[in-house]
Scaffold this active site. Sequence first.
Site, PDB file in Angstrom:
ATOM      1  N   ARG A 120       0.862  -1.188   0.000  1.00 42.01           N
ATOM      2  CA  ARG A 120       0.000   0.000   0.000  1.00 42.01           C
ATOM      3  C   ARG A 120       0.889   1.226   0.000  1.00 42.01           C
ATOM      4  O   ARG A 120       2.105   1.124   0.136  1.00 42.01           O
ATOM      5  CB  ARG A 120      -1.017   0.000   1.136  1.00 42.01           C
ATOM      6  CG  ARG A 120      -0.717  -0.764   2.358  1.00 42.01           C
ATOM      7  CD  ARG A 120       0.478  -0.242   3.112  1.00 42.01           C
ATOM      8  NE  ARG A 120       0.342   1.182   3.378  1.00 42.01           N
ATOM      9  CZ  ARG A 120       1.347   1.981   3.690  1.00 42.01           C
ATOM     10  NH1 ARG A 120       2.586   1.527   3.757  1.00 42.01           N
ATOM     11  NH2 ARG A 120       1.140   3.259   3.940  1.00 42.01           N
ATOM     12  N   GLY A 121       0.261   2.381  -0.127  1.00 41.64           N
ATOM     13  CA  GLY A 121       1.025   3.607  -0.308  1.00 41.64           C
ATOM     14  C   GLY A 121       1.052   3.918  -1.796  1.00 41.64           C
ATOM     15  O   GLY A 121       1.423   3.057  -2.605  1.00 41.64           O
ATOM     16  N   ASN A 141      -6.055  11.741   0.947  1.00 37.93           N
ATOM     17  CA  ASN A 141      -5.080  10.921   1.670  1.00 37.93           C
ATOM     18  C   ASN A 141      -5.856  10.075   2.682  1.00 37.93           C
ATOM     19  O   ASN A 141      -7.070  10.192   2.820  1.00 37.93           O
ATOM     20  CB  ASN A 141      -4.035  11.815   2.352  1.00 37.93           C
ATOM     21  CG  ASN A 141      -2.852  11.010   2.883  1.00 37.93           C
ATOM     22  OD1 ASN A 141      -2.326  10.133   2.199  1.00 37.93           O
ATOM     23  ND2 ASN A 141      -2.433  11.282   4.108  1.00 37.93           N
ATOM     24  N   LYS A 142      -5.152   9.226   3.376  1.00 29.86           N
ATOM     25  CA  LYS A 142      -5.739   8.294   4.337  1.00 29.86           C
ATOM     26  C   LYS A 142      -6.801   8.958   5.214  1.00 29.86           C
ATOM     27  O   LYS A 142      -6.619  10.079   5.679  1.00 29.86           O
ATOM     28  CB  LYS A 142      -4.606   7.750   5.208  1.00 29.86           C
ATOM     29  CG  LYS A 142      -5.001   6.751   6.275  1.00 29.86           C
ATOM     30  CD  LYS A 142      -5.773   5.564   5.735  1.00 29.86           C
ATOM     31  CE  LYS A 142      -5.053   4.900   4.567  1.00 29.86           C
ATOM     32  NZ  LYS A 142      -5.941   4.044   3.759  1.00 29.86           N
ATOM     33  N   GLN A 145      -1.932   1.494  10.167  1.00 25.55           N
ATOM     34  CA  GLN A 145      -0.619   1.592   9.517  1.00 25.55           C
ATOM     35  C   GLN A 145       0.371   2.401  10.349  1.00 25.55           C
ATOM     36  O   GLN A 145       1.578   2.184  10.258  1.00 25.55           O
ATOM     37  CB  GLN A 145      -0.753   2.241   8.128  1.00 25.55           C
ATOM     38  CG  GLN A 145      -1.536   1.443   7.109  1.00 25.55           C
ATOM     39  CD  GLN A 145      -2.991   1.847   7.056  1.00 25.55           C
ATOM     40  OE1 GLN A 145      -3.564   2.312   8.051  1.00 25.55           O
ATOM     41  NE2 GLN A 145      -3.618   1.666   5.904  1.00 25.55           N
ATOM     42  N   ASP A 163      -2.565  10.318  -1.733  1.00 26.23           N
ATOM     43  CA  ASP A 163      -2.865   9.289  -2.728  1.00 26.23           C
ATOM     44  C   ASP A 163      -3.284   9.896  -4.057  1.00 26.23           C
ATOM     45  O   ASP A 163      -3.132   9.277  -5.105  1.00 26.23           O
ATOM     46  CB  ASP A 163      -3.926   8.342  -2.206  1.00 26.23           C
ATOM     47  CG  ASP A 163      -3.385   7.517  -1.056  1.00 26.23           C
ATOM     48  OD1 ASP A 163      -3.317   8.042   0.068  1.00 26.23           O
ATOM     49  OD2 ASP A 163      -2.955   6.382  -1.297  1.00 26.23           O
ATOM     50  N   ARG A 188      -7.562  -0.795  -6.806  1.00 28.50           N
ATOM     51  CA  ARG A 188      -7.914   0.254  -5.824  1.00 28.50           C
ATOM     52  C   ARG A 188      -8.240   1.534  -6.585  1.00 28.50           C
ATOM     53  O   ARG A 188      -7.537   1.907  -7.520  1.00 28.50           O
ATOM     54  CB  ARG A 188      -6.772   0.510  -4.817  1.00 28.50           C
ATOM     55  CG  ARG A 188      -6.552  -0.680  -3.892  1.00 28.50           C
ATOM     56  CD  ARG A 188      -5.728  -0.298  -2.669  1.00 28.50           C
ATOM     57  NE  ARG A 188      -6.491   0.453  -1.703  1.00 28.50           N
ATOM     58  CZ  ARG A 188      -5.940   1.021  -0.630  1.00 28.50           C
ATOM     59  NH1 ARG A 188      -4.642   0.926  -0.411  1.00 28.50           N
ATOM     60  NH2 ARG A 188      -6.686   1.693   0.227  1.00 28.50           N
TER      61      ARG A 188
END
Lengths: 349, 349
Positions: free
Chosen positions: B48-49, B249-250, B198, B239, B91
Amino acid sequence: MNELERTIEWRDGAVYMIDQRVLPLRYEIKSYTDYQGVAEAIHTMVIRGAPAIGAAAGFGMALAGLQSAAKTRSDLLRDLEIAAEVLRQARPTAVNLFWAIDRMLRTATDEALASADDVRAALVREAQRLADEDVEINKRMAEHGAALIKDGDTILTHCNTGALAVVDYGTALGVIRRAHEQGKRIKVFADETRPRLQGARLTAWELMRWGIDVTLIADNAAGHYMRKGLIDICLVGSDRTAANGDVANKIGTYKVAVLAKENGIPFYPVLPTSTIDLSLPNGDLIPIEERDEREVTEIDGVRIAPLGVKVGNPAFDVTPNRYIAAIITEKGVARAPFGESLKALASSV
Amino acid sequence: MNELERTIEWRDGAVYMIDQRVLPLRYEIKSYTDYQGVAEAIHTMVIRGAPAIGAAAGFGMALAGLQSAAKTRSDLLRDLEIAAEVLRQARPTAVNLFWAIDRMLRTATDEALASADDVRAALVREAQRLADEDVEINKRMAEHGAALIKDGDTILTHCNTGALAVVDYGTALGVIRRAHEQGKRIKVFADETRPRLQGARLTAWELMRWGIDVTLIADNAAGHYMRKGLIDICLVGSDRTAANGDVANKIGTYKVAVLAKENGIPFYPVLPTSTIDLSLPNGDLIPIEERDEREVTEIDGVRIAPLGVKVGNPAFDVTPNRYIAAIITEKGVARAPFGESLKALASSV
């Protein structure tokens, strides 16, 4: 017994509590016959929520009276002072703990009580009265708060402020429950409330039992839903409120308040006036409990972080009064300037 | 092999990745010899990332080339288009996935390549080049970002943006790493980053390995530390970034940004220009992935919520550009108005 009628009950010289650490997967009842056990139950969070902690402390003091072998009033009062000190150490932030203990000590020192046994009996009655009053107070708060909820509203809440946080009914969740009873079609988003997950474990469970539409979310998602325009109102509890209206509540409450203000959503703490500490001019003077790091590094014994990592685990944060639309109490709704409105409410009957 | 040198590596026709789902308690390496496996690894978050996902997609396309039995260029291109579509589904939010796939398809359609085997060889070279470039880009971002960090600063970060989020080094965590290498005495507060943790699992682990002072906190505690004046700067990844500087982002990043602004703390996203999507005028057009509800209701298979509870689990949120002090890229630091500065950066060499 299968289920308790209340979060905490007194029966035949023992205190019974729902064990809130194992819900929602298991419903277990703990019983205590000494105040030391009650102090430990408060510390380990078998019972939590400021009003419930107050009730537990009341019953703890009643147990202390029964435990004491003192033959004289003065010997009994000495034993009660020791018990009070043990109970005060259980948790530092919620002011109801200290409020309830002081109330029990005032009862014990009532000059009208002739013997040690009279004091013992008075303590049991007073603890029960305190618990009964809590239920009434909750219902009055709920009535005041429900008036602010409109049909169709979606409410975001944080931590657990339901029947489990009090003796019965609930504070912020009591408001939601009352609005639901009034036939308002409401929805609730419940923050899971890390680290102890009271939102996931307790709030979601209570709302489902009451038939209220609830969506469980990670604490991180609250802002997303607010920014998307899906939240109409935020309701939370309080463990201690300073004279100026600054509110200490479960860690993450400050985040909810700031996000609410940023998105034009009213943010309401719901709290009994027993939670207001007029001796503190502002919230920065409220002691913030730092809890065991394993609450962050483990979940039900499952390790989720590297061994040896340093952890910060404040159990509460302080929301400054400027983020608060109004404070809902059993005596009415306080609005800014809170220094004046809270003082007036606290001194009203 | 004991450990990989990078988060993702190509060796003899196979892709190797560190399994990020089982860190920090177990270090396991997964290998894939087909693009379907790579797509599944992206979907299930073995890797991920955004930058790491881009590299994985590149290697996935290289595998697709080797898997295809096509004898002609046009047959091979048809197989590659199918693989591209499968990988694109893995994704939805991180734009690097689409960016890397498009780059691989452009390579495959290079007129200079005569045969299907020439295309296959070019794809492997291009995927490796993309991965190598990522490491260089990270180091350039880190250099630009570290200039903004002062000796003695305490940095708050969210999710994982370390070597594990990229091919090697890190984006926001790369900036922190570089400041540490420069001898600046810095401290880091790492949000645990529910629901997938995470921060607890990956960021804390990486910072400890690098010898950087890290304190792990529940996401709920970030605001408390900011209000107490303990945080000097916030660094996060991205992202996907829209043309106007809105940053996806997250989930929870928006909360960090709002709290930072409220407390006068600069908030910096750190991102490669491959993450900027100039085709989207603003962040509300970025698709937000909704993930499995079990990420919220279970932790490592342990149930933490009532059975049957409704869950909202958006994996990302959007932070509007007004909360952003500056955007750190490998080509320099962009400041408001971001519409102009990002466009200029993206088109610069």
